[in-house]
Every structure is written in structure tokens, then in C-alpha cells.
Design an enzyme around this catalytic site. Structure first.
Site: not given
Ligand code: G6Q
Length: 543
Positions: A209, A508, A349, A380, A263-264, A203
Site C-alpha cells: 500500500e 497479504k 493486533e 445518538h 510498528g504499532r 518500517k
């Protein structure tokens, strides 16, 4: 919390009772029909009868919903009001899946024409890539699409591409997110630069990253095909035209979206391009339409029948009245293997906040802690703790009556396990039942006495079940939007801003300060732990 919501919550806390799910079912033969909801248009049966609620608690929760004026807030969000006040932004991911033809205005400007245009651009481009009309720089058809993004620019498309794998008949989607070089190194292994298309999904187009990975991908490509190849192998999904151009991507190959898409919440936007290319635009649109159907249900259904509202209130009850710490998300579908991870961002978030609407601290817990894995694998592993651990962990089971493909009796076995786990959590196994089972198996009295306490399941562990007719792009859209709106409702109840994320900034900032120090080989001005670790890193670093 708003004053009246707080008072009603305190009332629930004060009248908290020791409910027994087993007794509730025994005394009310209609409990399932009373506490479940079949929503035809959503292809969904929601069963919440195995929760620690009775009519009085349910009514109390409905009073809280009324007091919180959930529908007023929802109308404001859908109408484009700037409800994300710390970033002065509207919250309109819902507009991306709006096919009503109506207007939605932000600052007096109808945003729908731009959204329709963006959808059309995605449609045309995804069809060109799928058909082979769009070719790589050497004239070859694209066979792999690599989405480079992180957080909201990765989790949504990655989760959905996996969930809808059975519908994929286009280029193979690959996802790179971690700044750890291992991610891009391993992802590019075996790929052919001539047939690989990179989608740089960011965005802001400034995320460390993503830009680091995109630059590595760029040099991988150009060392094989030369600088000129970039134009045919790189596309940007972003809101930042300037940075996209600076990276060397032709703005013609930029798929935009807007500030009002968090963003999410951006899977519905051009951030979903990798998915659209993989499953085809029609299927992608069908996912949007499923989400639209959920939005309509959310806006138009009274609270007592409204699935996301009920889910939110049950979560609120456990968080703020019973004090249960976490919630398990248990999809009984391998296709949904990344759904819990996706939801962790969506939920935590959004609602992991401790400052209220008036800027003051909250004095209650916000944010559900979400975790999970697909069944039956999780049975399991951590189910032991769910069944017999000292904590109560409410769970959401998610299953499908029909899988995309049936193979023998796999699906019957899978679903039998899902139904059985909810049953075991709720009803457990008494001392008498456990004893009889061991007696029938012929165990000695000594063995029975020794084993008995370990074989008892106290039960009374709540769960809800979302049972969809089948796993399709449409029902995936319903599922995602369902949780999005649940999160929204809880944000209102907790009186917080669900749409900012200041909490990810500090780390950050500190990382970029430390990175500079690594470059300078200077380790002063830091606390002794950070500088000690850093000194060891710099000393041991092999260059
Ligand atoms: C989501 C967050 C965050 C964001 C990533 C990537 O709501 O804002 O997860 O999606 O930090 O950001 P960019 O898309 O700007 O690279």
C-alpha cells in the site's frame, strides 16, 4: 495461562457472584475513594468504582497479578530482553521515551546513544521545516506534510495529529494510507507540489500500500516539478536503508528506527515526524515525557494502585470470568476521534492470538474486542444497545477537566453527558422511577402500562472513567502508554506473544497471488468462490 494464573482464574469463575453496582454503592459509602486512584504525576483521576468488583474479587485479581509475575516480565521488557520470541526481537518502544540517561542494552550494545541521536535529528529537521529554512525545490516554504504509511506507520501519527490539533502551528499534516486510489487522489486535491513534503513512513519499506501510494505521489510531484525535485520533497521514515535508496530518496533524508520498535508502537520514533513538524519538537518531546511518566508509574507502583495493571485485570475479569464479548472506548473529546481506531490495532493486533508461550493452543479467550466513537455523537447512535441491549458491554470513558479551549458552556455540557452516561449505565432506572416519571408527565394508565417495560433500564452495566486534568501532548503520552501497558499486562495473563502479528500475513500473500492472476487474466487453481468473483471482476473491468 500459566498454571497458577489459571487456577486463580478458575477460583474466580467458581465464586462468581451476581453483584449489583447499585447495592455496592449503597452498602459502602467510601466505594469511590476505595476504587479510584488519583495520580498527580499523570494528571489523572482513574475511577473504576462502577465495575462489577468487590473487595474479594479485587483481591482475587491482585493474586492473579502476583502469580503472573507482571513486574518481572515488565523489567525484562524494559531491560531489552528479547521477549518477542517468534521474531527474536527485543521490545523497546519504551526506550524511545526514556530520558533517564541510563543504559539499555540489546545484544550487549547500549541502544540509548542511537536513540538520542535520532531524537536530535528529528528535532533539527522539524525545526528547519517549520521555520522555512528547509525549502522545496523551487525555494518555497513547506506548508503541507503528507505522511504516507499504513497500520502502525499511519494510525499513531494520524490519531495523535488529530488529538493535538489545537497545538499545531506548523505545516498541515495530511495522512494517506489506503491503497484505494481514492485516498491519494482526494488527499492531493488542492495541494501545491512546490510546498508539499512527503514522508514515506514504512518500517520495512516494502509494504504494498505504502509503496504504491509513494510512487503515485512521486509521479504527481515529478510531473509538476521534474525528477530533481524528489530530493527536496521526499523523506523516508524507515529501518530499511537499501530500499529507501532504491526508491530514490537520499539516505541523508532518511529517519531511522530499529527492529526493537514494533510498528504499532512506533509513534514514539521517527514515525512521529509528521506530528513533530506539526506541533513542534518541544511538544512532541512532552508527549514522550508523559509516556515516560506512565512507564515509571507502571514499573514502580504496587499492583493495587497501578492503573494499567488494574485496567488490565478488570478487562481480564470481563473477558475470562464474566464472558463479556467486547469493550467500548468512549472518548468525550472530539480531538480523540481516531483514538478508538488507533487502539483497535494496538489491542487486537497485539493480543488477538491463540497460541501460548509453549506453542500450544489456548483454551480460553484472549484479546479484548475494542470499538468506539467519541461522545456525545455515539450517544445518538449505539448507546441504545449499551443501555438496553441484551449484552453487557463494559466501557471506558475518557474525558478532560479542561479542554484546550473553552467556548461558552460546550465543555460543561459535554462532561455532564459523560458523567451521566456512566451513571445511567451503572444505576439504570427502575420500574418505580420510570412509572413515577410518566405519571408526573400526565400519561394515561394505558400508556404507562404499555410503555413501562420499555422505559426500564436494568443498569448494572460496568464502566471505568479516565479523567485527565487537560488535553496536552503530555497527557496524550500518558493515555497512549497507559493502554500500551494494559495490553502488555493482558498478554502476560493470557500467556501469549503480544508483539508479533503473523495473523496479517496470509491475506497479504493471497492478495499478491490474486494480483498476479488479474495481470495474467488467468483464474485457475483457486476455489470456486474466489475464481467466480475474480472472473466477474476481470470481465467487468473497464480499462
Ligand atoms: C504493526 C504492524 C503493521 C505495520 C504495517 C506497516 O505492528 O507491524 O501494522 O505497521 O503493516 O508496515 P511498514 O511500516 O513496514 O510499512
Amino acid at each position: 495461562m500459566q498454571k497458577d494464573v489459571k487456577e486463580l482464574t478458575q477460583k474466580l469463575q467458581k465464586n462468581k457472584k451476581d453483584l449489583s453496582i447499585k447495592k455496592l454503592f449503597k452498602t459502602d459509602p467510601d466505594r469511590f475513594s476505595r476504587f479510584s486512584k488519583q495520580a498527580e504525576e499523570l494528571h489523572l483521576l482513574y475511577d473504576y468504582s462502577r465495575n462489577l468488583i468487590d473487595k474479594e474479587i479485587f483481591d482475587g485479581l491482585m493474586d492473579i497479578a502476583e502469580a503472573a509475575r507482571i513486574n518481572d516480565y515488565a523489567q525484562r521488557m524494559f531491560a531489552g530482553e528479547k521477549i518477542n520470541w517468534t521474531e527474536d526481537r527485543a521490545v523497546l518502544h519504551t526506550a524511545l521515551r526514556d530520558f533517564s540517561g541510563g543504559k539499555i542494552e540489546v545484544d550487549g550494545q547500549d541502544v540509548m546513544p542511537e536513540i538520542v541521536k535520532a531524537r536530535e535529528k528529528m528535532k533539527v529537521f522539524s525545526e528547519k521545516v517549520r521555520s522555512g529554512e528547509f525549502k522545496g525545490s523551487t525555494g518555497k516554504k513547506i506548508s503541507t506534510v503528507v505522511n504516507i504509511g499504513i497500520g502502525g506507520s499511519d494510525l499513531g501519527p494520524r490519531m495523535a495529529a488529530l488529538a493535538l490539533r489545537a497545538f499545531s502551528d506548523g505545516p498541515r499534516p495530511v495522512f494517506v494510507s489506503n491503497v484505494d486510489a481514492a485516498d491519494i487522489i482526494e488527499s492531493l486535491k488542492g495541494l501545491d507540489p512546490e510546498t508539499t513534503l512527503f514522508l514515506v513512513a514504512s518500517k520495512t519499506f516494502t509494504t504494498q500500500e505504502t509503496i504504491t501510494n509513494a510512487l503515485s505521489a512521486r509521479s504527481w510531484l515529478t510531473s509538476a516539478l521534474g525528477e530533481d525535485a524528489v530530493e527536496k520533497h521526499f523523506v523516508a521514515l524507515s529501518t530499511n536503508r537499501e530500499e529507501v535508496e532504491r526508491f530514490g530518496i537520499d539516505p541523508e533524508n532518511m529517519f531511522g528506527f530499529w527492529d526493537f520498535v514494533g510498528g504499532r508502537y512506533s509513534l514514539w520514533s521517527s514515525i512521529g515526524l509528521s506530528l513533530a513538524i506539526s506541533i513542534g519538537y518541544e511538544n512532541f518531546e512532552s508527549m514522550l515525557r508523559g509516556a515516560e511518566a506512565l512507564d515509571k508509574h507502571f514499573l514502580e507502583t504496587e499492583y493495587s494502585e497501578n492503573i494499567p495493571v488494574i485496567m488490565a485485570l478488570i478487562g481480564f475479569l470481563y473477558n475470562n470470568v464474566y464472558g463479556f464479548d467486547t469493550t467500548a472506548i468512549l472518548p468525550y473529546s472530539q480531538y480523540l476521534e481516531r483514538f478508538p481506531a488507533y487502539l483497535q490495532q494496538g489491542d487486537m493486533e497485539s493480543n488477538g492470538k491463540s497460541v501460548n508461550r509453549s506453542g500450544g493452543p489456548v483454551d480460553y479467550h484472549t484479546g479484548q474486542i475494542i470499538w468506539g466513537e467519541p461522545g456525545t455523537n455515539s450517544q445518538h447512535s449505539f448507546f441504545q444497545l449499551l443501555h438496553q441491549g441484551s449484552r453487557i458491554i463494559p466501557a471506558d470513558f475518557i474525558g478532560y477537566i479542561n479542554p484546550p479551549e473553552r467556548k461558552g458552556d460546550h465543555h460543561d455540557k459535554l462532561m455532564a453527558n459523560m458523567f451521566a452516561q456512566g451513571e445511567a449505565l451503572a444505576f439504570g432506572c427502575t420500574k418505580e422511577e420510570a412509572k413515577k416519571e410518566m405519571q408526573d408527565a400526565g400519561l394515561s394508565k394505558e400508556d404507562i402500562d404499555m410503555l413501562l417495560p420499555h422505559k426500564v433500564f436494568r443498569g448494572n452495566r460496568p464502566s471505568s472513567t479516565l479523567l485527565f486534568e487537560e488535553l496536552t501532548p503530555y497527557t496524550l503520552g500518558v493515555l497512549i502508554a497507559l493502554y500500551e501497558q494494559k495490553i502488555f499486562v493482558q498478554g502476560i495473563l493470557w500467556d501469549i506473544n503480544s508483539f508479533d502479528q503473523w495473523g496479517v500475513e496470509l491475506g497479504k500473500k493471497l492478495a499478491s497471488r490474486i494480483l498476479k492472476k488479474i495481470g495474467d487474466a488467468e483464474v485457475e487453481g483457486l476455489d470456486s468462490s474466489t475464481s467466480g468473483l475474480l472472473a466477474a471482476y476481470i470481465k467487468g473491468k473497464e480499462i
